[in-house]
Design a protein around this motif. Structure first.
Motif, short mmCIF file in Angstrom:
data_model
loop_
_atom_site.label_atom_id
_atom_site.label_comp_id
_atom_site.label_asym_id
_atom_site.label_seq_id
_atom_site.Cartn_x
_atom_site.Cartn_y
_atom_site.Cartn_z
N TYR A 1 -22.02 29.84 36.33
CA TYR A 1 -21.94 30.41 35.00
C TYR A 1 -21.12 29.49 34.11
CZ TYR A 1 -23.67 34.74 36.97
OH TYR A 1 -24.47 35.69 37.59
N GLN A 2 -21.47 29.50 32.83
CA GLN A 2 -20.71 28.77 31.82
C GLN A 2 -20.01 29.78 30.91
OE1 GLN A 2 -22.47 27.32 28.10
NE2 GLN A 2 -21.98 25.24 28.74
N GLN A 3 -18.74 29.55 30.65
CA GLN A 3 -17.99 30.42 29.76
C GLN A 3 -17.42 29.63 28.60
OE1 GLN A 3 -14.50 32.43 31.35
NE2 GLN A 3 -14.76 34.14 29.93
N GLY B 1 -19.61 33.21 25.25
CA GLY B 1 -19.20 34.09 26.34
C GLY B 1 -19.67 33.54 27.69
N LEU B 2 -19.94 34.44 28.60
CA LEU B 2 -20.35 34.07 29.95
C LEU B 2 -21.86 34.05 30.02
CD1 LEU B 2 -17.70 36.25 31.59
CD2 LEU B 2 -18.21 34.00 32.52
N GLN B 3 -22.39 32.89 30.43
CA GLN B 3 -23.84 32.75 30.52
C GLN B 3 -24.24 32.21 31.88
OE1 GLN B 3 -24.27 30.35 26.71
NE2 GLN B 3 -25.91 31.84 26.43
N PHE B 4 -25.30 32.77 32.43
CA PHE B 4 -25.82 32.36 33.72
C PHE B 4 -26.52 31.02 33.62
CE2 PHE B 4 -27.76 32.93 37.79
CZ PHE B 4 -29.08 32.51 37.67
N SER C 1 -18.17 21.50 26.54
CA SER C 1 -16.79 21.87 26.90
C SER C 1 -16.74 23.36 27.21
CB SER C 1 -15.84 21.55 25.75
OG SER C 1 -15.76 20.17 25.52
N ALA C 2 -16.30 23.70 28.40
CA ALA C 2 -16.36 25.09 28.83
C ALA C 2 -15.65 25.25 30.16
CB ALA C 2 -17.82 25.54 28.99
N LEU C 3 -15.51 26.50 30.55
CA LEU C 3 -15.08 26.84 31.91
C LEU C 3 -16.35 27.10 32.72
CD1 LEU C 3 -12.73 27.55 33.88
CD2 LEU C 3 -13.00 29.93 33.11
N SER D 1 -13.91 25.46 36.94
CA SER D 1 -13.64 24.06 36.58
C SER D 1 -13.66 23.99 35.06
CB SER D 1 -14.71 23.13 37.15
OG SER D 1 -14.67 23.08 38.55
N ARG D 2 -12.54 23.59 34.50
CA ARG D 2 -12.45 23.53 33.04
C ARG D 2 -12.77 22.12 32.58
NH1 ARG D 2 -10.76 27.21 29.55
NH2 ARG D 2 -9.75 28.48 31.18
N LEU D 3 -13.89 21.99 31.88
CA LEU D 3 -14.37 20.69 31.40
C LEU D 3 -14.09 20.54 29.92
CD1 LEU D 3 -16.10 18.07 31.60
CD2 LEU D 3 -18.11 19.51 31.16
#
Lengths: 111, 116
Positions: A35-37, A42-45, A86-88, A106-108
């Motif tokens: 998932y990307q947050q 928000g939170l996306q699959f 850039s995301a978690l 993982s925070r990018l």
């Protein structure tokens, strides 16, 4: 029992580079999902894997890819990084079709 | 389209009091699962509680309970005896359809702040 482990925890990249994130699921779990947050979306699959096969995929460009190994560990790759990447990035694993457990992420940061 | 709605951007509760976080969902599937997760500032998503659409009783896990009202399509989280460590973001999520998927749809979250 160890939880879901994600590496690296933090990373900084520049635009155009690529990145690989790793996820080790809970022992015995064969399903891994990503998932990307972001603050805006928000939170996306992103996608999910089961027994080395991609079972489902979210609505992300082809620059986002993943794979799963025979030991259920999974990696995701983002190529040609953009600032908006850039995301978690969160990885989750499950085994008994009910609870889904996440790692610390993982925070990018893309500069 | 399937959707999760959390209408409370932020909630305040005093320590030791109970608090209810709202969640409504929209799906045409008969089989689905509902989750609540806690996300502290560290970023980790901590699983709290799960309710299956065919579960007849409301799920409970320690101080957490899920008030599942299927006809109203709501799945509110109740935290009893709030603690300072409960301060975090709380997300409601839904797994759709057959159980052979881990695709979750998340709500926008509720930030809970517990004060002494």
């Amino acid at each position: 029992k160890a939880g879901v482990t994600q590496t690296p925890r933090y990373l900084i990249k520049t635009r155009g580079q690529q990145v690989t994130l790793s996820c080790s699921p809970i022992s015995g779990h064969r399903s891994v999902s990503w998932y990307q947050q972001t603050p805006g979306q928000g939170l996306q699959f992103l996608f999910e894997y089961f027994s080395e096969t991609q079972r489902n995929k979210g609505n992300f460009p082809g620059r986002f890819s993943g794979r799963q190994f025979s030991n259920s560990r999974s990696e995701m790759n983002v190529s040609t990084l953009e600032l908006g990447d850039s995301a978690l990035y969160l990885c989750a694993s499950s085994s008994i079709i009910r609870e889904l457990f996440f790692g610390e992420g993982s925070r990018l940061t893309v500069l | 389209a399937q959707k999760i709605t959390q209408t409370q951007p932020g909630m305040f509760v005093q320590e030791k009091e109970a608090v209810t976080l709202d969640c409504t969902y929209d799906t045409s599937d008969q089989s689905y699962g509902l989750f609540w997760y806690k996300q502290p500032s560290s970023g980790e998503m901590i699983f709290l509680i799960y309710q299956g659409s065919y579960d007849e009783q409301n799920a409970t896990e320690g101080r957490y309970s899920l008030n599942f009202q299927k006809a109203r399509k709501s799945a509110n989280l109740v935290i009893s005896a709030s603690q300072l460590g409960d301060s975090a973001m709380y997300f409601c999520a839904m797994r759709e359809g057959p159980y052979n998927t881990d695709k979750l749809i998340f709500g926008t979250g509720t930030r809970l702040q517990v004060f002494p």
